[in-house]
Design a protein around this motif. Structure first.
Motif, PDB file in Angstrom:
ATOM      1  N   TYR A 375       5.174  82.588  14.843  1.00  0.00           N
ATOM      2  CA  TYR A 375       3.783  82.250  14.515  1.00  0.00           C
ATOM      3  C   TYR A 375       2.910  83.504  14.543  1.00  0.00           C
ATOM      4  CZ  TYR A 375      -0.887  80.183  15.148  1.00  0.00           C
ATOM      5  OH  TYR A 375      -2.217  79.851  15.032  1.00  0.00           O
ATOM      6  N   ASP A 376       2.105  83.675  13.525  1.00  0.00           N
ATOM      7  CA  ASP A 376       1.192  84.820  13.424  1.00  0.00           C
ATOM      8  C   ASP A 376      -0.218  84.333  13.739  1.00  0.00           C
ATOM      9  OD1 ASP A 376      -0.357  86.993  12.796  1.00  0.00           O
ATOM     10  OD2 ASP A 376       0.472  87.307  10.784  1.00  0.00           O
ATOM     11  N   ASP A 377      -0.692  84.616  14.947  1.00  0.00           N
ATOM     12  CA  ASP A 377      -2.006  84.111  15.354  1.00  0.00           C
ATOM     13  C   ASP A 377      -3.153  84.886  14.726  1.00  0.00           C
ATOM     14  OD1 ASP A 377      -1.876  86.467  16.770  1.00  0.00           O
ATOM     15  OD2 ASP A 377      -1.909  85.540  18.753  1.00  0.00           O
ATOM     16  N   SER A 378      -2.831  85.900  13.917  1.00  0.00           N
ATOM     17  CA  SER A 378      -3.898  86.630  13.224  1.00  0.00           C
ATOM     18  C   SER A 378      -4.354  85.900  11.963  1.00  0.00           C
ATOM     19  CB  SER A 378      -3.432  88.042  12.866  1.00  0.00           C
ATOM     20  OG  SER A 378      -2.459  88.012  11.821  1.00  0.00           O
ATOM     21  N   ILE A 379      -3.598  84.890  11.548  1.00  0.00           N
ATOM     22  CA  ILE A 379      -3.998  84.107  10.370  1.00  0.00           C
ATOM     23  C   ILE A 379      -5.023  83.066  10.813  1.00  0.00           C
ATOM     24  CG2 ILE A 379      -3.234  82.609   8.490  1.00  0.00           C
ATOM     25  CD1 ILE A 379      -0.463  83.812   8.726  1.00  0.00           C
ATOM     26  N   THR A 380      -6.281  83.288  10.501  1.00  0.00           N
ATOM     27  CA  THR A 380      -7.355  82.372  10.876  1.00  0.00           C
ATOM     28  C   THR A 380      -7.387  81.211   9.899  1.00  0.00           C
ATOM     29  OG1 THR A 380      -8.649  84.225  11.725  1.00  0.00           O
ATOM     30  CG2 THR A 380      -9.832  82.150  11.331  1.00  0.00           C
ATOM     31  N   HIS A 381      -7.423  79.993  10.419  1.00  0.00           N
ATOM     32  CA  HIS A 381      -7.367  78.848   9.512  1.00  0.00           C
ATOM     33  C   HIS A 381      -8.667  78.698   8.742  1.00  0.00           C
ATOM     34  CE1 HIS A 381      -9.337  76.434  12.778  1.00  0.00           C
ATOM     35  NE2 HIS A 381      -9.793  75.741  11.765  1.00  0.00           N
ATOM     36  N   VAL A 382      -8.535  78.205   7.526  1.00  0.00           N
ATOM     37  CA  VAL A 382      -9.685  77.976   6.654  1.00  0.00           C
ATOM     38  C   VAL A 382     -10.569  76.896   7.275  1.00  0.00           C
ATOM     39  CG1 VAL A 382     -10.393  77.084   4.401  1.00  0.00           C
ATOM     40  CG2 VAL A 382      -8.468  78.672   4.559  1.00  0.00           C
ATOM     41  N   THR A 383     -11.838  77.199   7.441  1.00  0.00           N
ATOM     42  CA  THR A 383     -12.757  76.253   8.074  1.00  0.00           C
ATOM     43  C   THR A 383     -13.500  75.430   7.027  1.00  0.00           C
ATOM     44  OG1 THR A 383     -14.454  77.983   8.195  1.00  0.00           O
ATOM     45  CG2 THR A 383     -13.057  77.666  10.133  1.00  0.00           C
ATOM     46  N   TYR A 384     -14.065  74.359   7.492  1.00  0.00           N
ATOM     47  CA  TYR A 384     -14.803  73.410   6.646  1.00  0.00           C
ATOM     48  C   TYR A 384     -15.994  74.106   5.990  1.00  0.00           C
ATOM     49  CZ  TYR A 384     -17.655  69.191   5.731  1.00  0.00           C
ATOM     50  OH  TYR A 384     -18.419  68.209   5.169  1.00  0.00           O
ATOM     51  N   ASP A 385     -16.007  74.091   4.674  1.00  0.00           N
ATOM     52  CA  ASP A 385     -17.086  74.746   3.915  1.00  0.00           C
ATOM     53  C   ASP A 385     -17.269  74.011   2.591  1.00  0.00           C
ATOM     54  OD1 ASP A 385     -18.872  76.394   2.590  1.00  0.00           O
ATOM     55  OD2 ASP A 385     -17.868  78.264   3.185  1.00  0.00           O
ATOM     56  N   PRO A 386     -18.005  72.872   2.598  1.00  0.00           N
ATOM     57  CA  PRO A 386     -18.164  72.087   1.366  1.00  0.00           C
ATOM     58  C   PRO A 386     -18.870  72.843   0.245  1.00  0.00           C
ATOM     59  CG  PRO A 386     -19.616  71.280   3.113  1.00  0.00           C
ATOM     60  CD  PRO A 386     -18.690  72.248   3.746  1.00  0.00           C
ATOM     61  N   GLU A 387     -19.768  73.752   0.583  1.00  0.00           N
ATOM     62  CA  GLU A 387     -20.448  74.520  -0.468  1.00  0.00           C
ATOM     63  C   GLU A 387     -19.470  75.467  -1.167  1.00  0.00           C
ATOM     64  OE1 GLU A 387     -23.459  73.770  -1.506  1.00  0.00           O
ATOM     65  OE2 GLU A 387     -23.333  72.199   0.022  1.00  0.00           O
ATOM     66  N   LYS A 388     -18.571  76.058  -0.412  1.00  0.00           N
ATOM     67  CA  LYS A 388     -17.532  76.902  -1.001  1.00  0.00           C
ATOM     68  C   LYS A 388     -16.636  76.052  -1.909  1.00  0.00           C
ATOM     69  CE  LYS A 388     -14.625  80.483  -1.249  1.00  0.00           C
ATOM     70  NZ  LYS A 388     -14.947  81.747  -1.957  1.00  0.00           N
ATOM     71  N   ALA A 389     -16.337  74.835  -1.480  1.00  0.00           N
ATOM     72  CA  ALA A 389     -15.515  73.937  -2.293  1.00  0.00           C
ATOM     73  C   ALA A 389     -16.199  73.620  -3.612  1.00  0.00           C
ATOM     74  CB  ALA A 389     -15.238  72.648  -1.515  1.00  0.00           C
ATOM     75  N   LYS A 390     -17.479  73.332  -3.568  1.00  0.00           N
ATOM     76  CA  LYS A 390     -18.226  73.020  -4.795  1.00  0.00           C
ATOM     77  C   LYS A 390     -18.219  74.216  -5.745  1.00  0.00           C
ATOM     78  CE  LYS A 390     -21.407  69.725  -2.601  1.00  0.00           C
ATOM     79  NZ  LYS A 390     -22.822  69.499  -2.179  1.00  0.00           N
ATOM     80  N   ALA A 391     -18.394  75.421  -5.192  1.00  0.00           N
ATOM     81  CA  ALA A 391     -18.423  76.620  -6.030  1.00  0.00           C
ATOM     82  C   ALA A 391     -17.069  76.847  -6.703  1.00  0.00           C
ATOM     83  CB  ALA A 391     -18.807  77.831  -5.175  1.00  0.00           C
ATOM     84  N   LEU A 392     -15.988  76.625  -5.975  1.00  0.00           N
ATOM     85  CA  LEU A 392     -14.659  76.789  -6.556  1.00  0.00           C
ATOM     86  C   LEU A 392     -14.415  75.779  -7.676  1.00  0.00           C
ATOM     87  CD1 LEU A 392     -12.623  77.390  -3.274  1.00  0.00           C
ATOM     88  CD2 LEU A 392     -12.731  78.967  -5.206  1.00  0.00           C
ATOM     89  N   LEU A 393     -14.852  74.546  -7.477  1.00  0.00           N
ATOM     90  CA  LEU A 393     -14.686  73.521  -8.509  1.00  0.00           C
ATOM     91  C   LEU A 393     -15.483  73.854  -9.758  1.00  0.00           C
ATOM     92  CD1 LEU A 393     -14.802  70.315  -6.278  1.00  0.00           C
ATOM     93  CD2 LEU A 393     -12.801  71.244  -7.448  1.00  0.00           C
ATOM     94  N   GLU A 394     -16.667  74.364  -9.552  1.00  0.00           N
ATOM     95  CA  GLU A 394     -17.492  74.748 -10.712  1.00  0.00           C
ATOM     96  C   GLU A 394     -16.833  75.897 -11.474  1.00  0.00           C
ATOM     97  OE1 GLU A 394     -22.059  76.219 -11.758  1.00  0.00           O
ATOM     98  OE2 GLU A 394     -21.486  75.781  -9.684  1.00  0.00           O
ATOM     99  N   GLU A 395     -16.303  76.856 -10.724  1.00  0.00           N
ATOM    100  CA  GLU A 395     -15.613  77.995 -11.350  1.00  0.00           C
ATOM    101  C   GLU A 395     -14.388  77.533 -12.125  1.00  0.00           C
ATOM    102  OE1 GLU A 395     -13.103  81.872  -9.802  1.00  0.00           O
ATOM    103  OE2 GLU A 395     -14.750  81.127  -8.548  1.00  0.00           O
ATOM    104  N   ALA A 396     -13.714  76.492 -11.626  1.00  0.00           N
ATOM    105  CA  ALA A 396     -12.511  75.976 -12.276  1.00  0.00           C
ATOM    106  C   ALA A 396     -12.830  75.054 -13.447  1.00  0.00           C
ATOM    107  CB  ALA A 396     -11.660  75.234 -11.253  1.00  0.00           C
ATOM    108  N   GLY A 397     -14.107  74.715 -13.633  1.00  0.00           N
ATOM    109  CA  GLY A 397     -14.480  73.794 -14.697  1.00  0.00           C
ATOM    110  C   GLY A 397     -14.071  72.362 -14.410  1.00  0.00           C
ATOM    111  N   TRP A 398     -14.002  72.008 -13.153  1.00  0.00           N
ATOM    112  CA  TRP A 398     -13.607  70.654 -12.734  1.00  0.00           C
ATOM    113  C   TRP A 398     -14.704  69.672 -13.109  1.00  0.00           C
ATOM    114  CZ3 TRP A 398      -9.276  68.417 -10.905  1.00  0.00           C
ATOM    115  CH2 TRP A 398      -9.369  67.198 -10.238  1.00  0.00           C
TER     116      TRP A 398
END
Length: 558
Positions: A375-398
């Protein structure tokens, strides 16, 4: 190496099924069946004195589990945990993991390799059968030969990796030896693989599952008889601490002590494995009808955790986080990595862990938990970020018109609740998903056909040897996810060429970082399950691995 990965699927599916069903605690129990003798009392003060007539003074321990038994014949062994552990109480494996994830010698005292192809196994000099006959390399070789028999037809043991065994896992009918399994002397045997394999893979996939039988007893049976011989139901010659006396595959397994056990006679007289519904574990622990539970074979429902903790007669032990609530994304149906990333950012996994499991577990990205030495404890898990999710979807043309089919095990009430929360969180960022709850058999069928968008299942990636599972799941078009990546494939293959822990850790770190980036799988949370033990029982501690390793030392406080 790809051949090894593709061939593992039969065992992996059985193992996933066994672990998931146990984790759901979905076993139904018919209380009308005869039950093994109990040490408990209605008051919860379980003592050795409260025995049925004729058993006064006997020390009896009851283990509560929520899975059902298949067979006690080592030649028919599959990936089910209860089958392995219940059988290994009579016939020891070569090695077993202990509670700290170190390999502990059971029948063997060492396994070595100099080239990651030739594995030399040395049998403990003190090892003897219960009739006094020394346990030898010939016993091991004879058992392995029978496991490669096309007549016995055990497809789960994956012996095709050894020289002289066909790609179907079998030798020619009637063969009297296996080229890749050779006796060196009375206590030494060598296994030779066709391709490179790490020492941990050999130990975890083969040494832990080869339960040696007494050649001088079973050689009298034909191969046709070995699958059905009555001897396996009540064997009179064993290498382990107990003999089975009777069992009902759906309700219980009863054992008596082997006083001639070469590692020391058990301190208890009898051991019972009681098969119950998960919802019955709390009541059994409270009354003393159940003395101890184990984290994967006997999963206590999370809603009962607080009640079990409150029992005065019980000590609670939370296990290592090993059971991953994995969500596999069919990448062919969700091909844009930005959409998959958005799905990850939109989930509040820390909230799920806190509210559904009361924090008993952890959140990671990738396959490995903190229980793994890689296990590599330097890998920080992705945290909850709904605004980041919305931006990615917009970029993807979802455009939000697609409805994702989210298959969930109907028997896992905890994750059914989690799925409902996640669907709402996805909806909040513009992703429509529909939960489809199905029974576990149907879920596995859907996984096999890959006709889904998201599929959730509890999956235990062996902490010391995640290679077979991870390599399969990221194995390209034929795998559950359909995901493949050259960098990932290279890293996984390289794990089989070295035994250096730091080097292997670095290779799995590459894999987990790519999974975090490309999101073919989301780890919703990793469960740290509850185990419990009656305070009257000494020398016994619930543990994810190594639970029965030193069962001969279990005792009942007077």
């Amino acid at each position: 190496m790809k051949k090894f990965v593709s061939k593992t699927m039969s065992l992996l599916l059985v193992a996933v099924m066994a672990l998931s069903l146990a984790a759901c605690g979905s076993k139904t129990n018919d209380s009308s069946q005869a039950a093994p003798e109990s040490t408990g009392s209605a008051s919860g003060e379980s003592t050795a004195a409260t025995q049925p007539a004729g058993n006064s003074g006997e020390k009896i321990v009851n283990v509560g589990v929520t899975d059902t038994l298949g067979s006690l014949n080592p030649l028919l062994l599959n990936g089910g945990e209860i089958n392995k552990y219940a059988t290994a109480l009579m016939f020891l494996p070569l090695m077993e993991l202990d509670a700290d994830l170190n390999f502990q010698g059971m029948l063997a005292d060492s396994i070595t390799t100099e080239d990651n192809r030739n594995f030399v196994v040395h049998i403990d000099e003190a090892a003897t059968w219960s009739d006094g006959t020394p346990i030898t390399a010939e016993d091991v070789a004879y058992t392995a030969l029978r496991l490669t028999s096309p007549v016995i037809n055990n497809t789960a043991m994956m012996y095709y990796v050894f020289e002289g065994v066909g790609d179907d896992g079998f030798v020619e009918a009637g063969a009297d030896s296996v080229d890749g399994i050779q006796v060196i002397d009375d206590k030494t045997i060598q296994f030779t693989t066709k391709d490179s394999m790490s020492l941990t893979t050999f130990e975890n996939s083969y040494a832990r599952y080869l339960l040696t039988l007494p050649k001088h007893v079973i050689e009298k049976y034909t191969e046709e008889e070995l699958s059905t011989a009555e001897w396996f139901n009540q064997p009179d010659v064993v290498s382990g601490p107990f003999y089975v006396t009777e069992f009902d595959v759906d309700h219980y397994i009863s054992y008596k002590a082997n006083p001639d056990y070469w590692k020391g006679a058990p301190k208890i007289d009898k051991l019972n494995i009681k098969i119950v519904d998960g919802s019955q574990l709390y009541a059994g622990l409270q009354s003393g009808e159940i003395d101890i539970t184990q984290h994967t074979m006997s999963v206590i429902p999370p809603e009962d955790y607080a009640s079990v903790e409150a029992l005065d007669n019980v000590d609670v032990v939370y296990g290592s986080p090993v059971t991953n609530q994995s969500m596999f994304i069919q990448t062919a149906n969700v091909p844009d990595v930005r959409v998959r990333q958005a799905m990850l950012y939109a989930i509040n996994r820390d909230q799920l862990l806190s509210e559904l499991l009361d924090g008993h577990g952890e959140v990671v990205d990738g396959f490995l938990s903190s229980a793994s030495p890689f296990y590599d404890d330097s890998i920080t898990h992705v945290t909850y970020d709904p605004e980041k999710a919305k931006a990615l979807l917009e970029e993807a043309g979802w455009d939000g018109s697609q409805t994702l089919r989210f298959y969930v095990n109907s028997g896992d009430s905890t994750f059914v609740n989690a799925a409902t929360v996640m669907v709402a969180q996805w909806a909040a960022v513009g992703i429509k998903a529909e939960v489809q709850t199905v029974d576990f058999a149907t879920l596995m069928s859907v996984a096999g056909t890959r006709d889904y968008d998201i599929l959730a299942v509890q999956y235990t990636y062996a902490p010391v040897d995640p290679y077979p599972d991870v390599a399969w799941l990221l194995g390209g078009e034929g795998s559950w996810t359909g995901y493949g990546d050259d960098e990932v494939n290279k890293a996984l293959t390289s794990t089989q060429l070295t035994s250096d822990v730091d080097e292997i850790k670095g290779l799995y770190s590459i894999v987990d970082k790519k999974v975090q980036e490309d999101v073919p799988m989301i780890s919703a949370y990793i469960i740290s399950a509850q185990g419990a033990v009656n305070k009257r029982l000494t020398g016994a501690v619930p543990s994810v691995y190594g639970f029965f390793n030193d069962v001969q030392n279990w005792d009942i406080a007077q």
